[in-house]
Design an enzyme around this catalytic site. Sequence first.
Site, PDB file in Angstrom:
ATOM      1  CB  ILE A  11     -10.909  44.066 103.758  1.00 52.02           C
ATOM      2  CG1 ILE A  11     -10.986  42.824 104.660  1.00 52.02           C
ATOM      3  CG2 ILE A  11      -9.943  43.894 102.593  1.00 52.02           C
ATOM      4  CD1 ILE A  11     -11.843  41.738 104.158  1.00 52.02           C
ATOM      5  CG  ASP A  34      -5.646  38.792  94.974  1.00 48.55           C
ATOM      6  OD1 ASP A  34      -5.090  38.466  96.039  1.00 48.55           O
ATOM      7  OD2 ASP A  34      -5.395  38.246  93.887  1.00 48.55           O
ATOM      8  CB  THR A 123     -19.551  41.653  94.563  1.00 50.15           C
ATOM      9  OG1 THR A 123     -18.571  42.252  95.416  1.00 50.15           O
ATOM     10  CG2 THR A 123     -20.412  40.674  95.343  1.00 50.15           C
TER      11      THR A 123
END
Length: 171
Positions: A11, A34, A123
């Site tokens: 990402i 994160d 997840t």
Amino acid sequence: MAVITLTRGDITDQHVDAVVNAANSSLLGGGGVDGAIHRRGGKRILEECRALRASHYGGGLPAGQAVATTAGLLPARWVIHTVGPVWSAEEDRSELLASCHRESLAVAQGLGARTVAFPAISTGVFRWPVEDAARIAVGAVQRAVNKADFDEVRFVLFDDRAYRAFELWIG
């Protein structure tokens, strides 16, 4: 109407207006998505998260809500931080997971973002079964994009298992 797409990858490599961060409630970085976003995005993201903690979110960002910061050094313009729920066999928290997606898209729309990339929220360390998370995430995004003006909403999946789970729900 927005096109909903899938890609297998990282990402932090996405060239979109906004990437969604599967944040922890502290907003101060952590592991998984994160940690990757905070490491690659640099100190500006952390500085803005600290400012949010000092002003509106002293107790942390509640699960299901979303807030935006700069994207720092990422190839996106913004990071939208959302806190997914921890999966529970005893309590149905699917509405909170759906809310992460709706609220993130509402924040993105408010920013004027036309392209948004989501990870598979909850997840990882929050243990939500990826097949169920895919069903909830895709359904929430499909309903939300009908009411907004996006060009693309992309799910960025880190591994083949997650990709296959999301692929089942995207026609």
